[in-house]
Design a protein around this motif. Structure first.
Motif, PDB file in Angstrom:
ATOM      1  N   LEU A  50      -0.968   8.309   9.775  1.00 53.66           N
ATOM      2  CA  LEU A  50       0.529   7.640  10.088  1.00 53.66           C
ATOM      3  C   LEU A  50      -0.517   6.348  11.037  1.00 53.66           C
ATOM      4  O   LEU A  50      -0.086   4.936  10.558  1.00 53.66           O
ATOM      5  N   ALA A  51      -1.603   5.775  11.856  1.00 54.36           N
ATOM      6  CA  ALA A  51      -2.113   4.767  12.210  1.00 54.36           C
ATOM      7  C   ALA A  51      -2.723   4.323  10.725  1.00 54.36           C
ATOM      8  O   ALA A  51      -2.765   2.573  11.043  1.00 54.36           O
ATOM      9  N   VAL A  52      -3.550   4.662  10.451  1.00 48.89           N
ATOM     10  CA  VAL A  52      -4.614   3.968   8.974  1.00 48.89           C
ATOM     11  C   VAL A  52      -3.022   3.014   8.177  1.00 48.89           C
ATOM     12  O   VAL A  52      -3.668   2.457   7.827  1.00 48.89           O
ATOM     13  N   ARG A  53      -2.143   4.150   7.487  1.00 50.55           N
ATOM     14  CA  ARG A  53      -0.950   3.408   7.202  1.00 50.55           C
ATOM     15  C   ARG A  53      -0.282   2.166   7.617  1.00 50.55           C
ATOM     16  O   ARG A  53      -0.092   1.453   6.933  1.00 50.55           O
ATOM     17  N   GLY A  54      -0.436   2.210   8.783  1.00 52.40           N
ATOM     18  CA  GLY A  54       0.379   1.771   9.788  1.00 52.40           C
ATOM     19  C   GLY A  54      -0.466   0.383   9.496  1.00 52.40           C
ATOM     20  O   GLY A  54       0.093  -1.300   9.477  1.00 52.40           O
ATOM     21  N   LYS A  55      -1.412   0.440  10.341  1.00 48.76           N
ATOM     22  CA  LYS A  55      -2.901  -0.301   9.970  1.00 48.76           C
ATOM     23  C   LYS A  55      -2.671  -1.924   8.674  1.00 48.76           C
ATOM     24  O   LYS A  55      -2.894  -2.876   8.522  1.00 48.76           O
ATOM     25  N   GLY A  56      -2.272  -0.486   7.309  1.00 48.38           N
ATOM     26  CA  GLY A  56      -3.336  -1.155   6.409  1.00 48.38           C
ATOM     27  C   GLY A  56      -2.068  -2.104   5.421  1.00 48.38           C
ATOM     28  O   GLY A  56      -1.567  -3.039   5.069  1.00 48.38           O
ATOM     29  N   MET A  57      -0.567  -1.681   6.417  1.00 48.52           N
ATOM     30  CA  MET A  57       0.682  -1.955   6.566  1.00 48.52           C
ATOM     31  C   MET A  57       0.738  -3.665   7.003  1.00 48.52           C
ATOM     32  O   MET A  57       1.347  -5.058   6.227  1.00 48.52           O
ATOM     33  N   GLU A  58      -0.271  -3.433   7.756  1.00 46.73           N
ATOM     34  CA  GLU A  58       0.265  -4.605   8.978  1.00 46.73           C
ATOM     35  C   GLU A  58      -0.862  -5.684   8.365  1.00 46.73           C
ATOM     36  O   GLU A  58      -1.117  -7.296   8.023  1.00 46.73           O
ATOM     37  N   LEU A  59      -2.094  -5.614   7.231  1.00 46.81           N
ATOM     38  CA  LEU A  59      -2.802  -6.102   6.834  1.00 46.81           C
ATOM     39  C   LEU A  59      -1.987  -7.041   5.754  1.00 46.81           C
ATOM     40  O   LEU A  59      -2.208  -7.759   5.198  1.00 46.81           O
ATOM     41  N   ILE A  60      -1.022  -5.411   4.807  1.00 49.76           N
ATOM     42  CA  ILE A  60      -0.790  -6.286   4.092  1.00 49.76           C
ATOM     43  C   ILE A  60      -0.073  -7.829   3.861  1.00 49.76           C
ATOM     44  O   ILE A  60       0.221  -8.749   2.825  1.00 49.76           O
ATOM     45  N   ALA A  61       0.806  -7.251   4.928  1.00 49.08           N
ATOM     46  CA  ALA A  61       1.822  -8.275   5.760  1.00 49.08           C
ATOM     47  C   ALA A  61       0.689  -9.687   6.207  1.00 49.08           C
ATOM     48  O   ALA A  61       1.913 -10.471   6.269  1.00 49.08           O
ATOM     49  N   GLU A  62      -0.226  -9.377   6.240  1.00 51.85           N
ATOM     50  CA  GLU A  62      -0.835 -10.873   7.538  1.00 51.85           C
ATOM     51  C   GLU A  62      -1.196 -11.267   5.519  1.00 51.85           C
ATOM     52  O   GLU A  62      -1.362 -13.029   5.792  1.00 51.85           O
ATOM     53  N   ALA A  63      -1.939 -10.636   4.893  1.00 58.54           N
ATOM     54  CA  ALA A  63      -2.302 -11.567   3.693  1.00 58.54           C
ATOM     55  C   ALA A  63      -1.187 -12.472   2.644  1.00 58.54           C
ATOM     56  O   ALA A  63      -1.088 -13.169   2.162  1.00 58.54           O
ATOM     57  N   HIS A  64       0.183 -11.337   2.890  1.00 58.59           N
ATOM     58  CA  HIS A  64       1.170 -12.217   2.345  1.00 58.59           C
ATOM     59  C   HIS A  64       1.979 -13.373   3.133  1.00 58.59           C
ATOM     60  O   HIS A  64       2.977 -13.745   2.098  1.00 58.59           O
ATOM     61  N   GLY A  65       2.005 -13.678   4.197  1.00 58.69           N
ATOM     62  CA  GLY A  65       2.840 -14.380   5.119  1.00 58.69           C
ATOM     63  C   GLY A  65       4.150 -12.591   5.445  1.00 58.69           C
ATOM     64  O   GLY A  65       4.447 -14.211   5.863  1.00 58.69           O
ATOM     65  N   HIS A  66       4.022 -12.253   5.521  1.00 58.96           N
ATOM     66  CA  HIS A  66       5.348 -11.417   5.920  1.00 58.96           C
ATOM     67  C   HIS A  66       5.457 -11.229   7.764  1.00 58.96           C
ATOM     68  O   HIS A  66       4.251 -10.690   8.468  1.00 58.96           O
ATOM     69  N   SER A  67       6.841 -11.108   7.880  1.00 61.10           N
ATOM     70  CA  SER A  67       6.917 -10.527   9.519  1.00 61.10           C
ATOM     71  C   SER A  67       7.432  -9.037   9.486  1.00 61.10           C
ATOM     72  O   SER A  67       7.521  -8.734   8.165  1.00 61.10           O
ATOM     73  N   ALA A  68       7.223  -9.236  10.599  1.00 61.21           N
ATOM     74  CA  ALA A  68       7.312  -7.638  11.031  1.00 61.21           C
ATOM     75  C   ALA A  68       8.889  -7.668  12.365  1.00 61.21           C
ATOM     76  O   ALA A  68       8.621  -8.823  12.610  1.00 61.21           O
ATOM     77  N   ALA A  69       9.647  -6.683  12.174  1.00 61.55           N
ATOM     78  CA  ALA A  69      10.574  -5.943  13.127  1.00 61.55           C
ATOM     79  C   ALA A  69      10.374  -4.735  13.511  1.00 61.55           C
ATOM     80  O   ALA A  69      10.036  -4.220  12.521  1.00 61.55           O
TER      81      ALA A  69
END
Length: 637
Positions: free
Chosen positions: A221-240
């Motif tokens: 789950l931590a690996v998947r969460g980190k991957g989503m965080e990196l995808i968001a940074e690459a596309h300029g997405h925000s997190a809530a």
């Protein structure tokens, strides 16, 4: 119900169903007659029973018996076994005159908690449905589930499950779950898995290496969460970060202010009257409500073209009512619309209780002297709507001087993942105290797992991203030669714990699970679900097989092997008795005194009580043992 082969009376009138049933029904299938005085309401009841199929009386009696025993503390496992057998017999009676679908509908109407599958759903046939209904194991599974959940609701009514008492679940439910886990673990450690070519592996080692291990599950789950965080940074997405709670009627207890002490508000936990008025909904009902709200939001968002992705966790309040924590990524404008839509649907039910403000304790980020932020708890005045739906924007992670990531959405989510899985740090110790549960985080995590198992609530779910099933199959290809370049790169990314890389390769290669039809039907004669055997790429039409062997679980393999070895080591005795009561060797039976031969001389005429306890398997002679004959006893003197 009408029958096509009904007989006729002498006067030309046709027999009724009850008359034909009484004349042609075999005695073993004939329902028991009611001992009623046939006048007034009793006559109408007897007439109604006569027109119903065989087994109706048994079903009525079974329903009353279940109402008397299910959910009570004095009900034992043996009682559930007996009730399961009665239920299977009652279903067999119904199937004598009804087809499986009609009998299943009749059972569902009388017992709504009996979750019998629908025919034509996932390959289930009418014959398979009938075979399930007459199995006591099917009844025992549903009876135990309903009994434990009703007993837990009764504990909630008594006020045993709330803050300050037993948090998340009752002590009895937690004890039963722990005992079942220990029993399952012993069975797993005693079992082996055997392949078709004779390869043997330890089942416990295989289970510990899978995501059934809470530490491995947290790591994935931590690996998947980190991957989503990196995808968001690459596309300029925000997190809530979003918290969603069920309405107040789903909470078994609530906090009541009763006095002021030194200027502070004091609170106590009491049974919620709104929960009683709503019919005492269980945590499973509250979970279904949250899933329904999320399903409606996803449907509307999909139609509006709002794409977001993230992870959600389900955890209980102290009274057992579930609530969700969600980490959602997406474009800033898209995410704002999605959160507004989510809040609208989450606050539709009982909107009157969301008016005004309330004092809540929240984590507030304070800027430190070194430029970093630290979360501290502060009391704030907030709208009541935030008790139902609360969203918070998260800052992206920062890199320190060593190149390590500090903070970020994953760090915020990791706390909720850890405290709901095992609550331990890398050294196997609890990393803090859970004030709501009144103990350390490791004990609280075990109670959360018992709560999720009792109410069958899914704790973690990923949405809007690449499927994890393909990811797990790719990791099984570690070290194997793959001809296709797209598949090889995907395997390399999965084995390197690069979820972001796997996400892009999954979209580029269009990876899906490769399945094959099952060869053998199940025990009900129905076709089984397709078996996963590898990964397939639609872009190159290449496949890689991950499951080339068929394994079978051999339960109790180790105990049977150790028992056989102990039997081989055991020496077989020369005689069927011990020598403690034998006469002295220097005296023969003829010259011995009467006191020394008591019990031997009249052994043939009057068998002693001791001969009744002898095991005849120790002797190959079909007659009495050799010591019973005085003449033969010289051989053993």
């Amino acid at each position: 119900m009408s029958w096509n082969n009904l007989d006729w009376h002498d006067d030309g009138t046709q027999q009724t169903d009850a008359e034909w049933l009484a004349d042609n029904c075999p005695p073993e299938f004939r329902r028991r007659q009611c001992n009623l005085e046939l006048d007034g309401a009793d006559y109408q009841r007897a007439r109604l029973m006569a027109e119903m199929p065989a087994g109706t009386v048994e079903l009525t009696e079974l329903t009353e018996e279940l109402r008397r025993w299910i959910g009570h503390d004095e009900t034992t496992g043996r009682d559930l076994e007996d009730l399961a057998k009665r239920g299977a017999d009652c279903a067999g009676r119904l199937l004598t005159w009804l087809d499986p679908e009609e009998a299943a509908d009749m059972l569902r109407e009388a017992l709504p908690w009996l979750r019998l599958p629908q025919p034509s759903c996932r390959g289930i046939t009418a014959e398979g449905l009938g075979m399930r209904m007459v199995e006591s194991t099917t009844w025992r599974r549903y009876l135990r589930r309903e009994h434990e959940q009703r007993r837990e609701v009764a504990a909630m009514v008594r006020g045993e499950v709330m803050a300050g008492r037993d948090a998340y679940c009752s002590q009895r439910a937690y004890r039963d779950h722990t005992a079942r886990q220990r029993s399952s673990r012993r069975a797993i450690e005693d079992a082996e898995i055997v392949s078709e070519d004779g390869e043997i592996l330890d089942l416990a080692a295989a289970v510990d290496a899978s995501v059934s291990n809470s530490h491995n599950r947290l790591a994935e789950l931590a690996v998947r969460g980190k991957g989503m965080e990196l995808i968001a940074e690459a596309h300029g997405h925000s997190a809530a970060f979003v918290t969603v709670t069920a309405p107040g009627a789903f909470h078994a207890s609530h906090r009541v202010a009763h006095k002021r002490s030194r200027g502070r508000q004091a609170y106590t936990q009491e049974i919620n009257p709104a929960w009683i008025a709503a019919g005492r909904p269980s945590p499973a009902v509250a979970s279904s409500y949250l899933c329904g709200v999320f399903a409606d939001v996803r449907t509307v968002a999909k139609n509006a073209g709002l794409h977001v992705y993230g992870i959600r966790t389900a955890e209980p309040h102290a009274d057992g009512c579930p609530h969700w924590h969600m980490l959602i990524f997406g474009d800033r404008a898209t995410l704002k619309q999605y959160l507004a839509l989510f809040e609208q649907y989450a606050c539709l039910v009982d909107a009157h209780e969301l008016e005004g403000t309330v004092r809540v304790k929240r984590l507030v980020e304070r800027r430190q002297a070194d430029g970093t932020y630290r979360a501290v708890e502060r009391w704030q005045t907030a709208p009541r709507r935030e008790l139902r739906f609360f969203a918070k924007w998260l800052r992206p992670a920062k890199l320190d001087a060593d190149g390590k990531r500090r903070g970020g959405p994953l760090a915020y989510l990791l706390k909720y993942l850890t405290k709901n899985l095992h609550g331990e740090n890398d050294q196997g110790r609890a990393f803090g105290d859970d004030h709501e549960a009144g103990g350390d985080t490791a004990t609280a995590a075990s109670r959360v797992r018992a709560w999720a198992s009792l109410w069958h609530i899914r704790q973690f779910q990923q949405f809007g991203d690449a499927p994890v099933g393909v990811w797990r199959e790719l990791r099984r290809l570690r070290g194997k030669a793959i001809d296709d370049d797209g598949l090889a790169l995907a395997v390399e990314a999965a084995c390197a714990n690069d979820w972001a890389g796997y996400h892009h390769l999954h979209q580029a290669a269009q990876l899906v699970l490769f399945k094959e039809p099952a060869e053998q039907p199940n025990r009900y004669g129905e076709p089984q679900a397709d078996r996963v055997v590898g990964v397939f790429s639609w872009s190159t039409e290449a496949k890689a097989l991950t499951r080339t062997k068929v394994w079978k679980i051999n339960w109790r393999a180790k105990s049977r092997r150790s028992g056989a070895a102990a039997t081989e080591r055991a020496a077989r005795p020369r005689i069927c008795t011990n020598n403690c009561a034998d006469h002295p060797p220097e005296q023969s039976p003829e010259t011995a005194s009467p006191s020394s031969t008591a019990g031997f001389g009249d052994a043939r005429s009057a068998p002693s009580r001791r001969s009744a306890y002898l095991n005849p398997d120790f002797s190959d002679d079909a007659g009495p043992p050799p010591w019973a004959d005085p003449a033969e006893s010289r051989r053993y003197a």
